[in-house]
Design an enzyme around this catalytic site. Sequence first.
Site, mmCIF file in Angstrom:
data_model
loop_
_atom_site.group_PDB
_atom_site.id
_atom_site.type_symbol
_atom_site.label_atom_id
_atom_site.label_comp_id
_atom_site.label_asym_id
_atom_site.label_seq_id
_atom_site.Cartn_x
_atom_site.Cartn_y
_atom_site.Cartn_z
ATOM 1 N N LYS A 174 38.010 42.678 43.272
ATOM 2 C CA LYS A 174 38.459 42.501 41.926
ATOM 3 C C LYS A 174 38.997 43.965 41.608
ATOM 4 O O LYS A 174 38.467 44.798 42.356
ATOM 5 C CB LYS A 174 37.071 42.188 41.064
ATOM 6 C CG LYS A 174 36.655 40.847 41.166
ATOM 7 C CD LYS A 174 36.622 39.992 40.011
ATOM 8 C CE LYS A 174 36.048 38.788 40.145
ATOM 9 N NZ LYS A 174 34.782 38.527 39.485
ATOM 10 N N HIS A 177 37.951 48.554 37.624
ATOM 11 C CA HIS A 177 38.360 48.963 36.233
ATOM 12 C C HIS A 177 38.024 50.144 35.434
ATOM 13 O O HIS A 177 37.143 50.893 36.153
ATOM 14 C CB HIS A 177 38.624 47.670 35.289
ATOM 15 C CG HIS A 177 37.020 47.403 35.113
ATOM 16 N ND1 HIS A 177 36.082 47.993 34.384
ATOM 17 C CD2 HIS A 177 36.385 46.322 35.389
ATOM 18 C CE1 HIS A 177 34.908 47.475 34.253
ATOM 19 N NE2 HIS A 177 35.026 46.404 34.962
ATOM 20 N N HIS A 180 34.409 51.020 35.652
ATOM 21 C CA HIS A 180 33.735 51.625 36.882
ATOM 22 C C HIS A 180 34.368 52.956 37.045
ATOM 23 O O HIS A 180 33.528 53.673 37.625
ATOM 24 C CB HIS A 180 34.612 50.602 37.941
ATOM 25 C CG HIS A 180 33.952 49.275 38.305
ATOM 26 N ND1 HIS A 180 35.050 48.132 38.125
ATOM 27 C CD2 HIS A 180 32.857 48.738 37.954
ATOM 28 C CE1 HIS A 180 34.387 47.262 38.205
ATOM 29 N NE2 HIS A 180 32.982 47.464 37.987
#
Length: 651
Positions: A174, A177, A180
């Site tokens: 994933k 983003h 993170h």
Amino acid sequence: MEALASSHTQSVEDVTATLKKFGLETIPEAPNTYPALNPVDIFRSHITDLLASVSGIDPKIIYPALQWTQTLDKGDLTLPVPALRVKGKKPIELAAELAEKFPSSPLIEPPVVKDAYLQFFFKPAPLTSIVIPSILKDGASYGFNPAFGLRDPSNPSLGRKKVIVEFSSPNIAKPFHAGHLRSTIIGGFLANLYEGAGWDVTRMNYLGDWGKQYGVLAVGFDKFGSEEELVKNPIGHLYDVYVKISAISRDEADAIKAKKEEIAALQAKNESVEQLESELKKLESGAVDEQARQYFKRMVDGDAEALGVWKRFRDLSIEKYKATYARLNISYDDYSGESQVKDESMEAAARIMAEKGVSEDSEGAVIVDLTKYSKKLGKAIVKKKDGTSLYLTRDIGAAFERFEKYHFDKMIYVVASQQDLHLAQLFKIEEAMGRKDIAERCQHINFGMVLGMSTRKGTAKFLDDILRDVGEKMHEVMRANQAKYEQVEDPEKTADTLGISAVMVQDMKGKRINNYTFDMDRMTSFEGDTGPYLQYAHARLCSIARKSSIPSDLLLSADLTLLREPHAVDLVRQLAAWPDVFLNTVKTQEPTTVLTYLFRMVHALSSSYDHLQVVGSEKELGKARMALYSAARQVLWNGMRLLGLSPVERM
């Protein structure tokens, strides 16, 4: 941050010898102070001794009452007289009386009375003679204090306290983003901070690497995967595969829903639905969702082939993450993850919750009602109706396993403030289960959101894209000065480092809990308090050292009494404060505590260049000034490294 652990070379004997020159036979040393590591401790202890001798007030009351000042014009230390808790005298009168009685001192100017405050200014000569050699000798360890992390400072053989910092924790396949990114930057800083304070630090990345989505991924890889692309760019390729297969899954879900609605409509009219039901069954059994469910079940059941594919995705992703983290000066001791939590740990957690009456059944699900402790904690679901365990059970199992393995004194979860409730519930459930010993050692360090996280190529999804765009922007800025640009050895690498500094400093400037807007133009500017501005300050100090061509080993013999100009004295006063700033940062756990100090120090530095030239000044004076600039460069380097930045030497 390995440099922080270097051994101190500034000894108590060195300090004693320096103080003797100014007429003090012994080092003033209040309890729990570190005169060899923190110059200001000497002055604080000295003021305490003198005030106690003329007032009869207990030194234990005086010492903690001495405070830092926000600006140098208010003194180096200030004392709010009401904090001395003297009854029967107005604070303003007591302040005047203490100032009058204050004996003459080789280290301190007579105190200045300001309302109910006493302002203390350190005498420049002794301060300079203690601070600059201390920085030059201690080098990369100046300002840090390994004694803070000892279990018992009076008995170092008992060892160091242990802390786990869990941070970053992205989901494999994933996008990495903005949340993170913040967790990574703040967590890296906290790990450095505890290391500088002498703790035994374990950096942990708790990956999102388990669940049905890995079944979805495996099914997708069979359909769209490319071995070549997987090896080249695992995270990007797996994400593309996931997006494609998820789109198919969504379309299938829509078709299944439509078919069910069609069946329901016919059933309402009592018409035959046999044909449609067999079509529905076919749709459902062939759907990505069902294939993924079966694949994940194989993983859970330990099927070697299914686990092999998953492990390959995980291992390749971790390799890619390692390379990206290295650009941010971050490495991990433990790549843990949801997959690593043992089933028996979760089952044991569920069993204890049930036995102790912490959890209860509710319409087929298992919940924990926390409202009896606090309304705002609400009710937490620990097991869904279909029997699958939720994050909470897994997190409880993980905490118990970590305590078993590491025997930590503290565990910090660096997670966005959206998870405040989840972590508050986790800690309260641990306590309710009779594990207050674990709950009390856990701390949630939260942070706000990044707004407008898009780059020039549209919304950036991956950390690498963000760093690439910022690096390119810095490269453009550097090219504007062709003459300097040509002197930089590896402009691409320097631009990358400057770009990373730009992102990290923008992230750390405000309090952690505040949201901030990702602003490419502002963060890459050399004007204002930005990462590139700090880097420029460091590179300029390196350039002064190169041009002066004074060997660094000669700086310790410089005649520091020549540093009398106000700009020199003020810069020394700023440098003296660094160990106190570090101590304060251990309390605030805020990167902005360090940044605010560094910018203040760098402003004092840049205003001194015109007044304190090295090249072209008389030889001994030039050497003394170079010793001052070398000390300033060291403090700036130490602060930047603590924040996780890589100081550049040319730009």
